[in-house]
Scaffold this motif. Structure first.
Motif, PDB file in Angstrom:
ATOM      1  N   UNK A   1       0.857  -1.173   0.000  1.00  0.00           N
ATOM      2  CA  UNK A   1       0.000   0.000   0.000  1.00  0.00           C
ATOM      3  C   UNK A   1       0.901   1.233   0.000  1.00  0.00           C
ATOM      4  N   UNK A   2       0.889   1.955  -1.096  1.00  0.00           N
ATOM      5  CA  UNK A   2       1.822   3.076  -1.276  1.00  0.00           C
ATOM      6  C   UNK A   2       1.205   4.371  -0.744  1.00  0.00           C
ATOM      7  N   UNK A   3       1.882   5.040   0.188  1.00  0.00           N
ATOM      8  CA  UNK A   3       1.382   6.346   0.658  1.00  0.00           C
ATOM      9  C   UNK A   3       1.333   7.350  -0.484  1.00  0.00           C
ATOM     10  N   UNK A   4       0.293   8.149  -0.506  1.00  0.00           N
ATOM     11  CA  UNK A   4       0.121   9.129  -1.592  1.00  0.00           C
ATOM     12  C   UNK A   4       1.311  10.083  -1.690  1.00  0.00           C
ATOM     13  N   UNK A   5       1.930  10.389  -0.537  1.00  0.00           N
ATOM     14  CA  UNK A   5       3.037  11.339  -0.542  1.00  0.00           C
ATOM     15  C   UNK A   5       4.221  10.823  -1.359  1.00  0.00           C
ATOM     16  N   UNK A   6       4.423   9.503  -1.394  1.00  0.00           N
ATOM     17  CA  UNK A   6       5.529   8.946  -2.177  1.00  0.00           C
ATOM     18  C   UNK A   6       5.282   9.146  -3.667  1.00  0.00           C
ATOM     19  N   UNK A   7       4.037   8.986  -4.084  1.00  0.00           N
ATOM     20  CA  UNK A   7       3.696   9.198  -5.489  1.00  0.00           C
ATOM     21  C   UNK A   7       3.866  10.676  -5.848  1.00  0.00           C
ATOM     22  N   UNK A   8       3.411  11.572  -4.968  1.00  0.00           N
ATOM     23  CA  UNK A   8       3.534  13.007  -5.221  1.00  0.00           C
ATOM     24  C   UNK A   8       4.992  13.426  -5.326  1.00  0.00           C
ATOM     25  N   UNK A   9       5.846  12.864  -4.475  1.00  0.00           N
ATOM     26  CA  UNK A   9       7.273  13.211  -4.528  1.00  0.00           C
ATOM     27  C   UNK A   9       7.898  12.733  -5.834  1.00  0.00           C
ATOM     28  N   UNK A  10       7.473  11.560  -6.310  1.00  0.00           N
ATOM     29  CA  UNK A  10       8.002  11.061  -7.583  1.00  0.00           C
ATOM     30  C   UNK A  10       7.513  11.927  -8.739  1.00  0.00           C
ATOM     31  N   UNK A  11       6.260  12.383  -8.665  1.00  0.00           N
ATOM     32  CA  UNK A  11       5.753  13.313  -9.685  1.00  0.00           C
ATOM     33  C   UNK A  11       6.568  14.599  -9.651  1.00  0.00           C
ATOM     34  N   UNK A  12       6.916  15.068  -8.442  1.00  0.00           N
ATOM     35  CA  UNK A  12       7.777  16.258  -8.315  1.00  0.00           C
ATOM     36  C   UNK A  12       9.077  16.058  -9.076  1.00  0.00           C
ATOM     37  N   UNK A  13       9.691  14.880  -8.912  1.00  0.00           N
ATOM     38  CA  UNK A  13      10.960  14.587  -9.585  1.00  0.00           C
ATOM     39  C   UNK A  13      10.791  14.618 -11.105  1.00  0.00           C
ATOM     40  N   UNK A  14       9.707  13.986 -11.583  1.00  0.00           N
ATOM     41  CA  UNK A  14       9.462  13.936 -13.032  1.00  0.00           C
ATOM     42  C   UNK A  14       9.247  15.343 -13.581  1.00  0.00           C
ATOM     43  N   UNK A  15       8.432  16.124 -12.893  1.00  0.00           N
ATOM     44  CA  UNK A  15       8.115  17.484 -13.352  1.00  0.00           C
ATOM     45  C   UNK A  15       9.365  18.365 -13.326  1.00  0.00           C
ATOM     46  N   UNK A  16      10.175  18.236 -12.278  1.00  0.00           N
ATOM     47  CA  UNK A  16      11.405  19.033 -12.185  1.00  0.00           C
ATOM     48  C   UNK A  16      12.372  18.689 -13.314  1.00  0.00           C
TER      49      UNK A  16
ATOM     50  N   UNK B   1       7.578   4.144  -8.182  1.00  0.00           N
ATOM     51  CA  UNK B   1       7.638   3.953  -6.724  1.00  0.00           C
ATOM     52  C   UNK B   1       7.514   2.473  -6.383  1.00  0.00           C
ATOM     53  N   UNK B   2       6.600   1.807  -7.045  1.00  0.00           N
ATOM     54  CA  UNK B   2       6.392   0.378  -6.788  1.00  0.00           C
ATOM     55  C   UNK B   2       7.647  -0.420  -7.129  1.00  0.00           C
ATOM     56  N   UNK B   3       8.289  -0.069  -8.244  1.00  0.00           N
ATOM     57  CA  UNK B   3       9.521  -0.748  -8.643  1.00  0.00           C
ATOM     58  C   UNK B   3      10.625  -0.516  -7.619  1.00  0.00           C
ATOM     59  N   UNK B   4      10.779   0.727  -7.173  1.00  0.00           N
ATOM     60  CA  UNK B   4      11.812   1.051  -6.179  1.00  0.00           C
ATOM     61  C   UNK B   4      11.601   0.268  -4.885  1.00  0.00           C
ATOM     62  N   UNK B   5      10.346   0.179  -4.453  1.00  0.00           N
ATOM     63  CA  UNK B   5      10.030  -0.563  -3.229  1.00  0.00           C
ATOM     64  C   UNK B   5      10.302  -2.050  -3.407  1.00  0.00           C
ATOM     65  N   UNK B   6      10.004  -2.575  -4.579  1.00  0.00           N
ATOM     66  CA  UNK B   6      10.253  -3.998  -4.849  1.00  0.00           C
ATOM     67  C   UNK B   6      11.749  -4.300  -4.814  1.00  0.00           C
ATOM     68  N   UNK B   7      12.547  -3.426  -5.427  1.00  0.00           N
ATOM     69  CA  UNK B   7      14.003  -3.639  -5.442  1.00  0.00           C
ATOM     70  C   UNK B   7      14.562  -3.545  -4.026  1.00  0.00           C
ATOM     71  N   UNK B   8      14.085  -2.566  -3.240  1.00  0.00           N
ATOM     72  CA  UNK B   8      14.531  -2.449  -1.850  1.00  0.00           C
ATOM     73  C   UNK B   8      14.182  -3.706  -1.046  1.00  0.00           C
ATOM     74  N   UNK B   9      13.015  -4.269  -1.341  1.00  0.00           N
ATOM     75  CA  UNK B   9      12.595  -5.481  -0.631  1.00  0.00           C
ATOM     76  C   UNK B   9      13.503  -6.663  -0.978  1.00  0.00           C
ATOM     77  N   UNK B  10      13.935  -6.753  -2.241  1.00  0.00           N
ATOM     78  CA  UNK B  10      14.852  -7.826  -2.647  1.00  0.00           C
ATOM     79  C   UNK B  10      16.210  -7.638  -1.981  1.00  0.00           C
ATOM     80  N   UNK B  11      16.679  -6.392  -1.924  1.00  0.00           N
ATOM     81  CA  UNK B  11      17.942  -6.084  -1.235  1.00  0.00           C
ATOM     82  C   UNK B  11      17.880  -6.587   0.204  1.00  0.00           C
TER      83      UNK B  11
END
Length: 366
Positions: free
Chosen positions: A226-241, A280-290
């Motif tokens: 379950x991804x917090x909305x703030x994580x998605x918003x921060x990733x959108x910030x990165x894309x927009x920047x 975000x989902x991909x990043x979380x999945x990779x962190x989980x494998x680590x």
């Protein structure tokens, strides 16, 4: 607040919110606030996944097409005056446009290079240049499209034309001299072999990337989170920047771009929401494998990465170390190792190139 977050050992994402101060006394201040934390990830399958690597065979036609690009890049424009304009010629013209006998703004130019057949002018304009010779003055009659700017939409116009020059593109001959001019090789055969090898390398790299992307897509499909909305918003910030930085390199900015396109910022950001959620989902999945595989980054690996970055950007290693925290590099290294782990533990099969029917003539051509 920062110290309290560190003391709690929570992996906080975003900015704390809903700040409350229930108590102020001699012993200090009590603060209450809410924070979003990095979610728990339940991994699905990430070992033994299956993927198919695309075939990497390079055909004679692909080599020929690449050589044609090289010819195009080394072409030159020459003038011709012994014939009329044909399609694909570049006509050098003066023009002035009139509606109801009155010249209109933006409808005049001198010594304009117009590629005939490019479709860059009003429909019908370029076709009427065909057949005319250098030095001729003539009229072109057109009707502006209905979706054109309001003051000219659907109106009939006459353009006064003077044809100054006809230019054609001359391609260099595909021979040994061409090979010497455009490469370090002495013969065309050597150049062809080099081009084929480069195309094969590019196809292999694309094939490897496709395998990795397909495997990671399967990994992401299998996780529960379950991804917090703030994580998605921060990733959108990165894309927009990043988008804004690219615009700035072209002399624009995001606000100007939005005004040109007539788009609101909210709608613009919403257009990236799906991509941001996937990232975000991909990043979380990779962190989980680590975490699951106990993957770590050694000091030698981190130092090696610093040296690579220093070489890439022509900087001193110590300057790079000051600019990029070791923790950041360690995270990148661990992510790469996790992706390699997924690939190394996958069942990857090579796609077979389709059998090609050959004739004696086509074999000779290759």
């Amino acid at each position: 607040v920062s110290e309290a977050i560190l003391e709690s050992k929570l992996e906080v994402v975003g900015t704390p919110y809903d700040l409350d101060v229930p108590e102020i006394g001699k012993n200090g201040v009590v603060l209450k606030l809410k924070v979003a934390v990095k979610p728990e990830v339940k991994l699905g399958d990430y070992k033994g996944l299956k993927a198919t690597r695309p075939a990497c065979k390079v055909s004679a036609a692909e080599v020929k097409a690449e050589l044609a690009k090289m010819q195009e890049q080394n072409s030159r424009m020459i003038s011709v005056d012994d014939r009329a304009v044909k399609k694909n010629d570049t006509a050098v013209i003066d023009f002035e446009g009139f509606v109801d006998g009155v010249a209109f703004d933006g409808g005049k130019a001198e010594n304009y290079d117009l590629v005939i057949g490019s479709g860059s002018f009003i429909p019908g304009f370029e076709d009427q240049i065909i057949g005319h010779k250098v030095g001729e003055e003539f009229d072109v009659n057109v009707t502006f499209p209905a979706e054109y700017q309001e003051n000219l939409a659907s109106k009939d116009a006459v353009f006064k034309i003077k044809l100054h020059e006809i230019k054609v593109k001359e391609l260099p001959a595909l021979d040994d001299e061409f090979a010497k001019d455009v490469s370090e090789f002495d013969t065309l055969d050597e150049l062809k072999k080099s081009v084929k090898a480069q195309l094969e390398d590019a196809k292999k790299a694309d094939a490897d990337n496709k395998v990795i992307n397909d495997l990671l897509e399967e990994v992401v499909k299998g996780i529960e989170v379950e991804i917090p909305a703030v994580m998605v918003e921060e990733e959108i910030d990165n894309i927009v920047n990043n988008f804004n930085y690219r615009l700035q390199s072209q002399g624009l900015d995001l606000n100007t771009y939005l005004s040109y396109t007539g788009m609101e910022m909210a709608a613009f950001r919403d257009g990236y929401k799906e991509n941001a959620e996937a990232q975000v989902k991909l990043s979380l999945a990779i962190e989980a494998i680590v975490k699951a595989e106990g993957i770590d980054a050694t000091e030698d690996e981190i130092n090696g990465e610093y040296e690579n970055l220093a070489k890439t950007y022509g900087m001193d290693v110590e300057a790079v170390k000051k600019a990029i925290p070791a923790e950041s590099l360690a995270g990148d290294i661990k992510s790469k190792k996790a992706i390699d782990f997924v690939k190394d533990n996958a069942k990857v099969t090579d796609e077979k190139a389709p059998a090609k029917k050959t004739t004696k003539k086509s074999e000779d051509a290759e």
